[in-house]
Design an enzyme around this catalytic site. Structure first.
Site, short mmCIF file in Angstrom:
data_model
loop_
_atom_site.label_atom_id
_atom_site.label_comp_id
_atom_site.label_asym_id
_atom_site.label_seq_id
_atom_site.Cartn_x
_atom_site.Cartn_y
_atom_site.Cartn_z
N ASN A 115 0.89 -1.08 -0.05
CA ASN A 115 0.08 -0.09 0.01
C ASN A 115 0.89 1.41 -0.06
O ASN A 115 0.40 2.23 -0.77
CB ASN A 115 -0.96 0.07 1.17
N LYS A 121 12.23 -7.76 1.37
CA LYS A 121 11.36 -8.47 0.60
C LYS A 121 10.04 -7.81 0.28
O LYS A 121 9.14 -7.58 1.31
CB LYS A 121 11.10 -9.80 1.30
N GLU A 125 4.21 -4.52 12.58
CA GLU A 125 3.17 -3.62 12.06
C GLU A 125 2.24 -4.13 11.36
O GLU A 125 2.23 -4.33 10.17
CB GLU A 125 3.95 -2.47 11.34
N LEU A 126 0.95 -4.35 11.99
CA LEU A 126 0.01 -5.07 11.45
C LEU A 126 -1.37 -4.38 11.15
O LEU A 126 -1.24 -3.24 10.72
CB LEU A 126 -0.28 -6.29 12.29
N CYS A 149 -3.49 1.21 6.60
CA CYS A 149 -3.76 0.39 7.93
C CYS A 149 -4.48 1.16 9.09
O CYS A 149 -5.05 0.40 10.04
CB CYS A 149 -2.40 -0.16 8.46
N GLU A 154 -10.53 -6.53 9.07
CA GLU A 154 -9.97 -5.50 8.60
C GLU A 154 -10.56 -5.76 7.00
O GLU A 154 -10.20 -6.75 6.37
CB GLU A 154 -8.55 -5.46 8.48
P1 NAD Z 1 0.33 -9.38 3.48
O1 NAD Z 1 0.15 -9.82 5.07
O2 NAD Z 1 -0.58 -9.99 2.56
O3 NAD Z 1 1.74 -9.24 2.83
C1 NAD Z 1 2.74 -8.20 3.33
C2 NAD Z 1 3.90 -8.98 2.98
O4 NAD Z 1 4.35 -10.15 3.59
C3 NAD Z 1 4.12 -9.08 1.46
O5 NAD Z 1 5.54 -8.70 0.95
C4 NAD Z 1 3.94 -10.51 1.09
O6 NAD Z 1 4.72 -11.10 -0.02
C5 NAD Z 1 4.60 -10.97 2.45
N1 NAD Z 1 4.44 -12.36 2.69
C6 NAD Z 1 3.20 -13.03 2.78
N2 NAD Z 1 3.20 -14.17 3.21
C7 NAD Z 1 4.37 -14.41 3.42
C8 NAD Z 1 4.78 -15.62 4.35
N3 NAD Z 1 4.25 -16.88 4.66
N4 NAD Z 1 6.04 -15.41 4.83
C9 NAD Z 1 6.76 -14.39 4.49
N5 NAD Z 1 6.39 -13.21 3.90
C10 NAD Z 1 4.82 -13.15 3.64
O7 NAD Z 1 -0.05 -7.70 3.54
P2 NAD Z 1 -0.66 -6.84 2.32
O8 NAD Z 1 -1.83 -7.42 1.75
O9 NAD Z 1 0.65 -6.86 1.31
O10 NAD Z 1 -0.71 -5.63 3.02
C11 NAD Z 1 -1.93 -5.14 3.55
C12 NAD Z 1 -1.88 -5.17 5.19
O11 NAD Z 1 -0.80 -4.46 5.67
C13 NAD Z 1 -3.10 -4.84 5.57
O12 NAD Z 1 -3.54 -5.60 6.61
C14 NAD Z 1 -2.69 -3.41 6.52
O13 NAD Z 1 -3.33 -2.93 7.80
C15 NAD Z 1 -1.17 -3.72 6.79
N6 NAD Z 1 -0.42 -2.56 6.89
C16 NAD Z 1 0.06 -2.32 8.51
C17 NAD Z 1 0.87 -1.13 8.40
C18 NAD Z 1 1.20 -0.86 9.79
O14 NAD Z 1 1.85 0.31 9.96
N7 NAD Z 1 0.60 -1.38 10.93
C19 NAD Z 1 1.08 -0.10 7.26
C20 NAD Z 1 0.78 -0.71 6.30
C21 NAD Z 1 0.02 -1.97 5.94
#
Ligand code: NAD
Length: 491
Positions: free
Chosen positions: A161, A184, A259-260, A293, A395
């Site tokens: 995002n 990554k 950071e979720l 997020c 979410e």
């Molecule tokens: P996601 O969890 O699908 O993916 C995030 C990253 O993790 C990607 O690079 C993905 O390839 C990697 N990933 C996926 N599976 C993995 C695994 N098994 N092992 C290691 N890496 C893996 O999230 P998204 O859809 O890319 O992003 C949206 C999410 O991110 C939303 O939940 C949002 O709230 C959160 N977010 C949180 C913050 C924060 O600061 N708290 C900021 C931005 C986004």
């Protein structure tokens, strides 16, 4: 920087390992798509365990390389500042690349990229401020000190995002402190991180200090988070993936910073200027098509103004312009992924099944000039909702807000805290005592009063509950990316 949107178009993007761009060992690539048309625009390398091992080995060698390890703190800070200035020079190109990749408004990615150099400069200042302590020991002629030192290789896994802005808050301090890094990025928005790697190379960082492995979570992500050569992980992404990564890291007893996701409450009291609060709610939830997020996606309104507020919110939502992310007059662009669009539609439909009503939006826009294949969704207001509905608990990461009334402060705080998330929160009121009571009682890492989504890299941010742990920003990060070593000396 040589990379531009047109140089990426139709290309095969490699991995950045040990200071050079290389092809993945097994030769596998996957497609990245343009969210405005749904068409493929470049291919990115699908790194496997061998590629990831090469990147981690390069980062470990760089951590031990005297060219990095013995570099003076002043010189290391200067290197981060050089990168800051390269980011400044190339900010608009980086913004164009990221907008093409994830569909975020160009005016917003431009603002993010143009502000990033300040953040790099702030963290560069940490290079010469990492200090230990002298500690009493109850013995004569003995010195007891704590040294504070870099951790080693930090693995950073980022979402799609806001890839570069989110990376900056951890990459800049990590480098200033003397760690090395394997990044990554998300397979859905990789291009801007690879363009940054080009700038890192241009800035003159020794080979291997920063490496980028691209590909899916299943391949590159799993290999990185199971690798025994990493000293810490910083993960930004969904709670479900965070759980999985924390589990992988636990096998090697490696700490994480998480950071979720969020499902943040946005509270409106009757004493505020209505239009001001409505604008705050609209930008708090619909910015970036709801893909932030901190999106204030659960809105609680004091019962005495509920009807008036809903009318004003519907009218304001109706004026939001959905359009191409590159157009100046667009307020909301497409969602970044086709799966994301399906997910948003599914949550709206399930909300309706559970008894909620769509008061505004609720469908794909039927607008001239927008490709039907693009992943657009209208900003959506849901009423007659309650906290137990699926779309109010999970979410959604899309432009959907559920609005419900509350009678008094006690009910409001109970509703606001009734979530397994705890990322952010907002309150609109003229009563400062009430705002402070809210700040005290709310279970969230960030509290906004009479504003929403304003943030600073100078303060520590992060989540409570299932929104994560660890902090990004402020001095706090110096401890996130360093460790103590106790040294006792008899003399
Ligand atoms: P996601 O969890 O699908 O993916 C995030 C990253 O993790 C990607 O690079 C993905 O390839 C990697 N990933 C996926 N599976 C993995 C695994 N098994 N092992 C290691 N890496 C893996 O999230 P998204 O859809 O890319 O992003 C949206 C999410 O991110 C939303 O939940 C949002 O709230 C959160 N977010 C949180 C913050 C924060 O600061 N708290 C900021 C931005 C986004």
């Amino acid at each position: 920087m040589k990379t531009t949107v047109s140089s990426i178009e139709g290309s095969r993007q490699g991995l950045f390992i040990n200071g050079e761009f290389v092809a993945p060992k097994a030769g596998n690539y996957i497609a990245s798509y343009d969210p405005t048309t749904g068409e493929r625009w470049y291919d990115l390398a699908e790194a496997d365990a061998d590629d990831v091992s090469a990147a981690v080995a390069a980062a470990n060698a760089a951590f031990r390389n005297p060219a990095w390890r013995r570099m003076t703190q002043t010189d290391r800070g200067a290197l981060v500042r050089t990168l800051a200035e390269l980011v400044r020079t190339n900010a608009d190109t980086l913004a164009e690349i990221e907008t093409r990749d994830n569909g975020k408004l160009l005016k917003e990615t431009r603002a993010q990229m143009r502000s990033m150099p300040d953040s790099y400069h702030y963290f560069a200042g940490m290079a010469d401020k990492l200090q230990g302590d002298t500690i009493p020991i109850n013995r004569a002629d003995t010195l007891n000190i704590n040294l504070r030192e870099a951790l080693g290789v930090v693995g950073m896994i980022t979402p799609w995002n806001s890839p570069l802005m989110l990376l900056t808050g951890t990459l800049a301090p990590c480098l200033a402190i003397g760690n090395t890094v394997v990044i990554k990025p998300s397979e859905h928005a990789t291009a801007s991180t690879l363009a940054l790697a080009e700038l890192i190379h241009e800035a003159g960082f020794p080979a291997g200090v920063v490496n980028v492995v691209t590909g899916t979570g299943k391949s590159a992500g799993e290999a990185l988070t199971r690798h025994p050569g990493v000293s810490k992980y910083v993960f930004t992404g969904s709670t479900a993936t965070g759980r999985r990564i924390a589990g992988n890291a636990a096998q090697n007893l490696v700490p994480c910073s998480m950071e979720l996701g969020g499902k943040s409450p946005h509270v409106i009291f009757g004493d505020v200027e209505l239009e001001h609060a409505v604008n705050g709610v609209v930008s708090g939830v619909f910015a970036a098509a709801g893909q932030t997020c901190v999106a204030g996606s659960r809105c609680f309104v004091e019962a005495s103004i509920y009807d008036k507020f809903i009318d004003a919110l519907i009218a304001r939502t109706g004026r939001i312009r959905v359009g191409l992310p590159t157009a100046e007059d667009t307020d909301i662009g497409p969602l970044a992924l086709s799966d994301q669009l399906t997910k948003v539609e599914g949550y709206v439909a399930s909300g309706v099944k559970e008894g909620a009503k769509i008061a505004a939006g609720g469908r794909r826009p039927q607008k001239e000039g927008l490709s039907r294949a693009g992943w657009y969704f209208e900003p959506t207001v849901m009423v007659d909702v309650h906290n137990d509905m699926g779309f109010m608990r999970d979410e959604i990461f899309g432009p959907v807000v559920g609005v419900m009334p509350f009678r008094d402060e006690a009910e409001m705080i109970a509703l606001a805290n009734d979530s397994h998330y705890g990322l952010a929160s907002g309150i609109w009121t003229k009563d400062i005592d009430r705002a402070l009571r809210f700040a005290n009682q709310i279970e969230a890492g960030t509290v906004w009063v009479n504003t929403y989504r304003s943030a600073s890299f100078m303060s520590a941010n992060g989540g409570f509950k299932e929104s994560g742990y660890g902090r990004r920003g402020g001095f706090e990060v110096m401890h996130e990316f360093s460790r103590l070593k106790n040294v006792i000396i008899d003399y």
